[in-house]
Design an enzyme around this catalytic site. Structure first.
Site, short mmCIF file in Angstrom:
data_model
loop_
_atom_site.label_atom_id
_atom_site.label_comp_id
_atom_site.label_asym_id
_atom_site.label_seq_id
_atom_site.Cartn_x
_atom_site.Cartn_y
_atom_site.Cartn_z
N SER A 66 0.86 -1.19 0.00
CA SER A 66 0.00 0.00 0.00
C SER A 66 0.90 1.23 0.00
O SER A 66 1.70 1.41 0.92
CB SER A 66 -0.91 0.01 1.23
OG SER A 66 -1.83 -1.04 1.18
N LYS B 177 -6.86 1.41 -3.80
CA LYS B 177 -6.60 0.86 -2.47
C LYS B 177 -6.89 1.90 -1.39
O LYS B 177 -7.44 1.59 -0.33
CB LYS B 177 -5.14 0.37 -2.36
CG LYS B 177 -4.77 -0.16 -0.96
CD LYS B 177 -5.66 -1.30 -0.52
CE LYS B 177 -5.40 -1.72 0.93
NZ LYS B 177 -4.15 -2.46 1.11
N LYS C 103 -1.67 5.40 8.36
CA LYS C 103 -0.84 5.86 7.24
C LYS C 103 -1.69 6.02 5.98
O LYS C 103 -1.59 7.02 5.26
CB LYS C 103 0.28 4.86 6.98
CG LYS C 103 1.14 5.14 5.76
CD LYS C 103 1.73 3.88 5.18
CE LYS C 103 0.67 3.00 4.54
NZ LYS C 103 1.20 1.79 3.87
#
Length: 295
Positions: free
Chosen positions: A98, A172, A240
């Site tokens: 990611s 994502k 994050k």
């Protein structure tokens, strides 16, 4: 006659281990590399060999796959080991970590110098999806690269091409927004039912098949009720991702109020409450603390 491909696989963690197992079971030859070599040695056997040096894994490989902590980690791997030169020309590099869309674009540019195609293909489904080979795989790349990578990625889940490089990572981020919002909603629902005297297991059973039913409700809802926050997807990583979502929204001139709220709550969980290494469903603990309710 061998039909499997030779794969350089970078990252032997919670996701990497079952993904490597799926690839090996599909007949591919996997060279597994990890920054801590001992972790790669543990899974060696059959179609899997542990490789100590990243360049050695890449030489002669048909495809390279990485699933590391974040974009900077993948950039460091590629640049420090000059994988653009180590991989064969016309090979493909698939990053399943990611990261930020801009990091994917940077990786594509670096690898193109060696004639290596690039695909950003982050996943959703966590370790259970990796073990079952049912991961949602969001790919951003040229069609030719996708055609080369898709048959291999199919051993781990269902790859779908969304568009050019960077769009996989954007998808994502959108996925993480939906999952984070669902975790937040399920946490409030579980707390509401529990504090009102209801049976949370019966509550989840009652909602099965209805509009509110989801994997988050059934899997994370059960874990919230049981107080099981062992990490499958770390809260720090979801924090994050929410930061990356807000950064992308700012670039596009968008105001995403739910993302802001979730970002603040995950930050509080990770910093003030020490939950960075807990599962992201530990957002329930942040809610309990907010309401002064004990576990």
């Amino acid at each position: 006659m061998q039909t499997g491909k030779t794969i350089a696989f970078y990252g032997v963690g919670l996701m990497g281990v079952p993904m490597i197992a799926r690839l090996a079971a599909a007949g591919h030859r996997v060279r597994a590399w990890n920054r801590t070599f001992e972790k790669a040695k543990v899974i060696e056997g059959g179609n899997v060999i542990a490789v100590e040096h990243a360049r050695d894994a890449a030489e002669g490989a048909d495809i390279a796959i990485s699933i590391l902590t974040d974009g900077p980690a993948v950039l460091a791997l590629v640049e420090e080991n000059n994988l653009a030169a180590a991989l064969p020309e016309d090979a493909a590099f698939v990053d399943m970590s990611s990261a930020k869309p801009e990091e994917a674009t940077r990786l594509a540019s670096i690898l193109a110098e060696g004639g290596v195609g690039f695909c950003d293909a982050p996943v959703s489904g966590g370790p259970p999806g990796a073990e079952a080979g049912t991961l949602a795989i969001m790919a951003g790349c040229e069609e030719a690269v996708f055609e080369k990578a898709a048959p291999i990625l199919s051993a781990m889940g269902r790859p779908v091409r969304l568009g050019p490089v960077g769009t996989g990572q954007l998808a994502k981020l959108a996925n993480q927004l939906i999952v984070g919002a669902a975790i937040g909603a399920v946490a409030e629902a579980i707390l509401l039912v529990k504090e009102g005297g209801g049976d949370t297991e019966a509550f989840r059973d009652a909602l099965t098949g209805g509009y509110a039913d989801s994997k988050v409700l059934q899997m994370h809802g059960a874990r919230m009720a049981a107080g099981d926050f062992e990490p499958r997807g770390r809260a720090a990583l979801h924090r994050k991702d929410l930061g990356n979502i807000l950064a992308e929204a700012d670039k596009l001139g968008l105001d995403l109020p739910m993302s802001k709220m979730l970002g603040e709550r995950f930050t509080r969980l990770c910093t003030e409450l020490g939950g960075a290494d807990l599962d992201h469903c530990a957002l329930y603990l942040e809610l309990l603390d907010l309401n002064g309710v004990s576990r």
